[in-house]
Scaffold this motif. Structure first.
Motif, PDB file in Angstrom:
ATOM      1  N   ALA A   1      -7.149  -5.126  -4.284  1.00 41.81           N
ATOM      2  CA  ALA A   1      -6.508  -3.942  -4.492  1.00 41.81           C
ATOM      3  C   ALA A   1      -7.016  -2.631  -5.460  1.00 41.81           C
ATOM      4  O   ALA A   1      -6.506  -1.714  -5.570  1.00 41.81           O
ATOM      5  CB  ALA A   1      -5.030  -4.214  -4.835  1.00 41.81           C
TER       6      ALA A   1
ATOM      7  N   ILE B   1       0.808  -0.949   0.025  1.00 46.08           N
ATOM      8  CA  ILE B   1      -0.139   0.023  -0.021  1.00 46.08           C
ATOM      9  C   ILE B   1       1.028   1.089   0.055  1.00 46.08           C
ATOM     10  O   ILE B   1       1.843   1.384   0.736  1.00 46.08           O
ATOM     11  CB  ILE B   1      -1.062  -0.049   1.261  1.00 46.08           C
ATOM     12  CG1 ILE B   1      -1.919  -1.215   1.109  1.00 46.08           C
ATOM     13  CG2 ILE B   1      -1.677   1.430   1.342  1.00 46.08           C
ATOM     14  CD1 ILE B   1      -1.728  -2.340   1.676  1.00 46.08           C
ATOM     15  N   TYR B   2       0.814   2.075  -1.009  1.00 44.92           N
ATOM     16  CA  TYR B   2       1.470   3.346  -0.744  1.00 44.92           C
ATOM     17  C   TYR B   2       0.676   4.506  -0.350  1.00 44.92           C
ATOM     18  O   TYR B   2      -0.622   4.429  -0.155  1.00 44.92           O
ATOM     19  CB  TYR B   2       1.503   3.773  -2.537  1.00 44.92           C
ATOM     20  CG  TYR B   2       2.093   2.640  -3.292  1.00 44.92           C
ATOM     21  CD1 TYR B   2       3.687   2.449  -3.245  1.00 44.92           C
ATOM     22  CD2 TYR B   2       1.498   1.898  -4.178  1.00 44.92           C
ATOM     23  CE1 TYR B   2       4.346   1.322  -3.941  1.00 44.92           C
ATOM     24  CE2 TYR B   2       2.157   0.881  -4.862  1.00 44.92           C
ATOM     25  CZ  TYR B   2       3.288   0.759  -4.781  1.00 44.92           C
ATOM     26  OH  TYR B   2       4.204  -0.304  -5.370  1.00 44.92           O
ATOM     27  N   GLY B   3       1.416   5.413   0.041  1.00 47.72           N
ATOM     28  CA  GLY B   3       0.894   6.621   0.628  1.00 47.72           C
ATOM     29  C   GLY B   3       1.752   7.436   1.717  1.00 47.72           C
ATOM     30  O   GLY B   3       3.021   6.990   1.812  1.00 47.72           O
TER      31      GLY B   3
ATOM     32  N   ARG C   1      -7.411   1.278  -5.088  1.00 44.85           N
ATOM     33  CA  ARG C   1      -6.465   1.728  -3.955  1.00 44.85           C
ATOM     34  C   ARG C   1      -5.299   1.764  -4.419  1.00 44.85           C
ATOM     35  O   ARG C   1      -4.943   1.424  -5.636  1.00 44.85           O
ATOM     36  CB  ARG C   1      -6.464   0.523  -2.972  1.00 44.85           C
ATOM     37  CG  ARG C   1      -7.512  -0.070  -2.288  1.00 44.85           C
ATOM     38  CD  ARG C   1      -7.434  -1.184  -1.186  1.00 44.85           C
ATOM     39  NE  ARG C   1      -6.769  -0.892  -0.221  1.00 44.85           N
ATOM     40  CZ  ARG C   1      -6.191  -1.470   0.999  1.00 44.85           C
ATOM     41  NH1 ARG C   1      -6.548  -2.756   0.970  1.00 44.85           N
ATOM     42  NH2 ARG C   1      -5.588  -1.025   1.927  1.00 44.85           N
ATOM     43  N   SER C   2      -4.484   2.899  -3.979  1.00 43.09           N
ATOM     44  CA  SER C   2      -2.924   2.846  -4.482  1.00 43.09           C
ATOM     45  C   SER C   2      -2.458   1.873  -3.783  1.00 43.09           C
ATOM     46  O   SER C   2      -1.794   2.084  -2.821  1.00 43.09           O
ATOM     47  CB  SER C   2      -2.737   4.330  -3.739  1.00 43.09           C
ATOM     48  OG  SER C   2      -1.176   4.415  -4.181  1.00 43.09           O
ATOM     49  N   ALA C   3      -2.181   0.552  -4.603  1.00 45.73           N
ATOM     50  CA  ALA C   3      -1.649  -0.505  -4.136  1.00 45.73           C
ATOM     51  C   ALA C   3      -1.065  -1.413  -5.322  1.00 45.73           C
ATOM     52  O   ALA C   3      -1.627  -1.255  -6.262  1.00 45.73           O
ATOM     53  CB  ALA C   3      -2.473  -1.302  -3.057  1.00 45.73           C
ATOM     54  N   SER C   4      -0.248  -2.407  -5.154  1.00 43.58           N
ATOM     55  CA  SER C   4       0.249  -3.222  -5.861  1.00 43.58           C
ATOM     56  C   SER C   4       0.404  -4.455  -5.186  1.00 43.58           C
ATOM     57  O   SER C   4       0.771  -4.701  -4.187  1.00 43.58           O
ATOM     58  CB  SER C   4       1.441  -2.872  -6.623  1.00 43.58           C
ATOM     59  OG  SER C   4       2.440  -2.842  -5.820  1.00 43.58           O
TER      60      SER C   4
ATOM     61  N   ARG D   1      -5.391  -8.971  -6.305  1.00 43.35           N
ATOM     62  CA  ARG D   1      -5.485  -7.893  -6.935  1.00 43.35           C
ATOM     63  C   ARG D   1      -6.805  -7.355  -7.016  1.00 43.35           C
ATOM     64  O   ARG D   1      -7.222  -6.240  -7.374  1.00 43.35           O
ATOM     65  CB  ARG D   1      -5.001  -8.490  -8.419  1.00 43.35           C
ATOM     66  CG  ARG D   1      -3.591  -8.473  -8.807  1.00 43.35           C
ATOM     67  CD  ARG D   1      -3.468  -9.091 -10.281  1.00 43.35           C
ATOM     68  NE  ARG D   1      -1.893  -9.095 -10.451  1.00 43.35           N
ATOM     69  CZ  ARG D   1      -1.387 -10.097 -10.778  1.00 43.35           C
ATOM     70  NH1 ARG D   1      -1.922 -11.057 -11.469  1.00 43.35           N
ATOM     71  NH2 ARG D   1       0.051 -10.130 -10.994  1.00 43.35           N
TER      72      ARG D   1
ATOM     73  N   GLY E   1       3.338   4.052   3.927  1.00 42.83           N
ATOM     74  CA  GLY E   1       3.198   2.887   3.142  1.00 42.83           C
ATOM     75  C   GLY E   1       3.543   1.656   4.174  1.00 42.83           C
ATOM     76  O   GLY E   1       4.452   1.934   5.047  1.00 42.83           O
TER      77      GLY E   1
END
Length: 88
Positions: free
Chosen positions: A56, A35-37, A59-62, A53, A40
């Motif tokens: 996700a 999770i980005y932000g 969301r700002s995620a990979s 996936r 993180g």
């Protein structure tokens, strides 16, 4: 007069901050969501990339494969020599 106040403020801020833990991967699951932000982190509780996936989306995620996943393999079966001799 300003320097002692500044020193007290700096010391107070340092003491007020909590201890930081190093980010670790949970070795129990094969897939993690990164999770980005501003703060993180990795959320490692997914059984497959598809599941990760799906969750996700939006969301700002990979999703990444967990490099520390410990695959538990069943113990090797013990074959008795007596059983092998009976079949001959």
């Amino acid at each position: 007069m300003h320097r002692p106040r500044l020193a007290l403020v700096v010391i107070g801020l340092l003491l007020a901050g909590g201890s930081a833990r190093a980010q670790t991967y949970d070795p129990s699951y094969p897939v993690c969501m990164q999770i980005y932000g501003p703060v993180g982190y990795f959320d490692c509780r997914y059984g497959s990339l598809e599941q990760c996936r799906y969750l996700a989306v939006g969301r700002s995620a990979s999703c990444v494969v967990n490099p520390y996943f410990s695959q538990r393999k069943p113990p090797p079966s013990r074959r008795s020599r007596r059983g092998a001799a009976d079949t001959e």
